[in-house]
Design a protein around this motif. Structure first.
Motif, short mmCIF file in Angstrom:
data_model
loop_
_atom_site.label_atom_id
_atom_site.label_comp_id
_atom_site.label_asym_id
_atom_site.label_seq_id
_atom_site.Cartn_x
_atom_site.Cartn_y
_atom_site.Cartn_z
N LEU A 27 -4.34 12.72 3.60
CA LEU A 27 -3.78 13.47 2.47
C LEU A 27 -3.90 14.97 2.65
O LEU A 27 -3.11 15.73 2.07
CB LEU A 27 -4.49 13.05 1.17
N GLY A 28 -4.87 15.40 3.43
CA GLY A 28 -5.06 16.83 3.63
C GLY A 28 -5.90 17.46 2.54
O GLY A 28 -6.21 16.82 1.52
N PRO A 29 -6.27 18.73 2.72
CA PRO A 29 -7.17 19.40 1.77
C PRO A 29 -6.59 19.52 0.36
O PRO A 29 -7.33 19.60 -0.62
CB PRO A 29 -7.40 20.78 2.39
N GLU A 30 -5.28 19.53 0.25
CA GLU A 30 -4.65 19.65 -1.07
C GLU A 30 -4.44 18.30 -1.75
O GLU A 30 -3.94 18.25 -2.88
CB GLU A 30 -3.30 20.37 -0.94
N MET A 31 -4.79 17.21 -1.06
CA MET A 31 -4.58 15.86 -1.59
C MET A 31 -3.12 15.68 -2.04
O MET A 31 -2.84 15.20 -3.13
CB MET A 31 -5.52 15.59 -2.77
N SER A 32 -2.19 16.05 -1.15
CA SER A 32 -0.78 16.06 -1.54
C SER A 32 0.14 15.30 -0.60
O SER A 32 1.28 15.00 -0.97
CB SER A 32 -0.29 17.51 -1.64
N ILE A 42 2.02 1.31 8.43
CA ILE A 42 2.06 1.03 9.86
C ILE A 42 0.79 0.30 10.30
O ILE A 42 0.84 -0.69 11.04
CB ILE A 42 2.25 2.32 10.67
N ILE A 43 -0.36 0.77 9.82
CA ILE A 43 -1.62 0.11 10.15
C ILE A 43 -1.61 -1.33 9.65
O ILE A 43 -2.05 -2.26 10.35
CB ILE A 43 -2.81 0.89 9.55
N GLY A 44 -1.10 -1.53 8.43
CA GLY A 44 -1.02 -2.88 7.89
C GLY A 44 -0.15 -3.80 8.74
O GLY A 44 -0.50 -4.96 8.98
N LEU A 45 0.97 -3.29 9.23
CA LEU A 45 1.86 -4.09 10.06
C LEU A 45 1.25 -4.36 11.43
O LEU A 45 1.44 -5.44 12.01
CB LEU A 45 3.22 -3.39 10.21
N PHE A 95 3.11 10.67 3.66
CA PHE A 95 2.57 10.55 5.01
C PHE A 95 1.44 9.52 5.05
O PHE A 95 1.41 8.64 5.92
CB PHE A 95 2.07 11.91 5.51
N ALA A 96 0.51 9.64 4.10
CA ALA A 96 -0.61 8.70 4.05
C ALA A 96 -0.11 7.27 3.84
O ALA A 96 -0.59 6.33 4.49
CB ALA A 96 -1.59 9.10 2.94
N GLY A 97 0.85 7.10 2.94
CA GLY A 97 1.37 5.77 2.67
C GLY A 97 2.05 5.15 3.88
O GLY A 97 1.88 3.97 4.17
N THR A 108 0.84 -1.20 0.00
CA THR A 108 0.00 0.00 0.00
C THR A 108 0.87 1.25 0.00
O THR A 108 0.60 2.22 -0.73
CB THR A 108 -0.93 0.01 1.23
N LEU A 109 1.92 1.23 0.81
CA LEU A 109 2.88 2.35 0.82
C LEU A 109 3.47 2.58 -0.57
O LEU A 109 3.51 3.72 -1.06
CB LEU A 109 3.99 2.06 1.83
N ILE A 110 3.88 1.52 -1.23
CA ILE A 110 4.48 1.64 -2.56
C ILE A 110 3.48 2.21 -3.56
O ILE A 110 3.79 3.14 -4.32
CB ILE A 110 4.99 0.26 -3.04
N LEU A 111 2.26 1.69 -3.55
CA LEU A 111 1.28 2.10 -4.56
C LEU A 111 0.72 3.50 -4.33
O LEU A 111 0.13 4.09 -5.23
CB LEU A 111 0.15 1.07 -4.63
N LEU A 112 0.92 4.03 -3.12
CA LEU A 112 0.48 5.41 -2.85
C LEU A 112 1.62 6.42 -2.94
O LEU A 112 1.38 7.62 -2.77
CB LEU A 112 -0.15 5.49 -1.45
N THR A 113 2.84 5.92 -3.24
CA THR A 113 3.97 6.85 -3.24
C THR A 113 4.94 6.67 -4.41
O THR A 113 5.82 7.51 -4.60
CB THR A 113 4.80 6.71 -1.93
N GLN A 114 4.81 5.61 -5.17
CA GLN A 114 5.82 5.31 -6.18
C GLN A 114 5.21 5.12 -7.57
O GLN A 114 4.08 4.66 -7.71
CB GLN A 114 6.59 4.03 -5.81
#
Length: 395
Positions: free
Chosen positions: A364-369, A380-383, A373-375, A295-301
């Protein structure tokens, strides 16, 4: 005496149920690809049209527990056949709906059928398949939503162009009824039994939802909730991240749904391996431990890592649901708890999916940026979910 003689051919049962489940899932996923035409036909705005899909999740949350209780009273096979009747009624109402409100109501009725199948499919596998083949059969059965979503997306535009709105609604319902008849004929014990007999008070052992509120079972629930949370984070938001990085919209959609497509491999494979090993927990842990990092990879890479994340999630992570369904009876400890327990498990699934779509925008915050951080939080939640599963005892 060979106890397996009590059971019919597991593969035949699994395939019959897969065909029926896929037909029901196709009914759910017939809408998105023709949403624009439906909005014009029914004079619906985007807000009201969104209910044509979200009503399914809403119905699932409301009816998960009652459906588990009904399955205990009437039996899973009876409930599966009832789902065919319900989906036919809902589809016919929808086919001749005069406005968007009636169409949404018809979709809610179709959603009742969907939750019946979601809960009672695994229960039927547990009842009618030999114990040493439950993993293999569940691995086949678990593909129903994946195949239904693909078929709904691929077939509906062509069918819509050829037969129109009414044709799509009626044909999909007819196919579901036909496959329900096949289920009625095939899914049974060799000695007969056309339908499940309602349980009498004398023969029914009393069970209570309070028996599900035990630390070990709660750990199991939490792990499954986390699995669904991370999966929906990817399905719901990975395309947005990829497109922000310049990835083609079509490619971003393919990459984000690739794990679901690869479940066609991982689901039967994990089911078969669990039967051969006689254990589910090691395979379930393997599936869970990759969900957070992927999930981290797919939200950041983007680039090669993006593909690695999608492929690993599909070939390893998506073996998780099969292991969850196969091992659940061992965690509960008492077979009598399976019917109401399946209702609770599906409620946990719906809650996890809701949290996946609710939590990510907050991170993600209001700017969806704030993608990194989200990833990281999702990882962490997944682990943490993996840790909960590791602490859970499988009897």
């Amino acid at each position: 005496m060979d106890t397996n003689k009590k059971y019919a051919n597991w593969a035949l049962i699994a395939i019959a149920m897969l065909l029926f489940g896929t037909a029901i899932a196709t009914v759910q996923y017939k809408v998105p690809v023709v949403m624009g035409d439906i909005m014009m036909k029914m004079d619906m705005d985007a807000g009201s049209a969104s209910w044509l899909m979200s009503i399914f999740t809403f119905v699932g949350i409301i009816l998960a527990l009652p459906t588990g209780a009904l399955a205990k009273k009437f039996g899973p096979k009876t409930m599966l056949l009832a789902a065919a009747v319900v989906v036919a009624i809902g589809s016919l109402i929808g086919a001749f709906a005069g406005n968007g409100t009636i169409l949404v109501v018809s979709r809610a009725i179709e959603g009742v059928a969907f939750i019946f199948v979601t809960i009672c499919g695994p229960l039927a596998v547990q009842k009618y398949v030999a114990p040493d083949k439950i993993g293999s059969a569940t691995g086949i059965w678990a593909l129903w939503v994946c195949l239904g979503s693909v078929l709904g997306g691929v077939l509906t535009p062509t069918l819509y162009a050829a037969t129109g709105f009414v044709g799509v609604w009626v044909i999909y319902a007819a196919v579901a009824v036909i496959f329900a008849i096949i289920v009625a004929v095939i899914v049974k014990f060799p000695g007969g039994e056309a339908l499940d007999a309602p349980k009498t008070e004398a023969s029914e052992e009393k069970v209570s939802y309070s028996e599900l509120v035990k630390p070990n079972i709660l750990l199991f629930f939490f792990a499954f909730l986390v699995f669904n949370l991370t999966l929906l984070a990817v399905l719901g938001f990975a395309p947005t991240f990829m497109q922000q990085q310049g990835v083609d919209p079509t490619l971003s959609g393919f990459v984000s749904t690739l794990p679901m497509l690869l479940a066609v491999i991982s689901s039967p494979l994990f089911g078969s391996l669990s039967d051969k090993m006689g254990r589910c927990k090691p395979l379930y842990l393997l599936a869970m431990v990759v969900m957070g990092p992927c999930t981290l990879i797919l939200l950041t890479q983007t680039g090669p890592l993006m593909w690695v994340g999608a492929i690993v999630m599909g070939l390893v992570g998506l073996g998780g649901p099969v292991m969850c369904l196969t091992s659940y009876i061992n965690v509960l400890g008492r077979p009598e708890l399976m019917s109401i327990g399946m209702g609770v498990l599906m409620l946990v699934q719906s809650l996890g999916q809701f949290l996946g779509t609710w939590l990510v925008p907050m991170l993600l915050g209001p700017e969806m940026s704030s993608w990194m951080f989200a990833g990281i939080v999702m990882c962490i939640i997944g682990l943490i979910g993996t840790g909960a599963l590791a602490l859970c005892k499988f009897k």
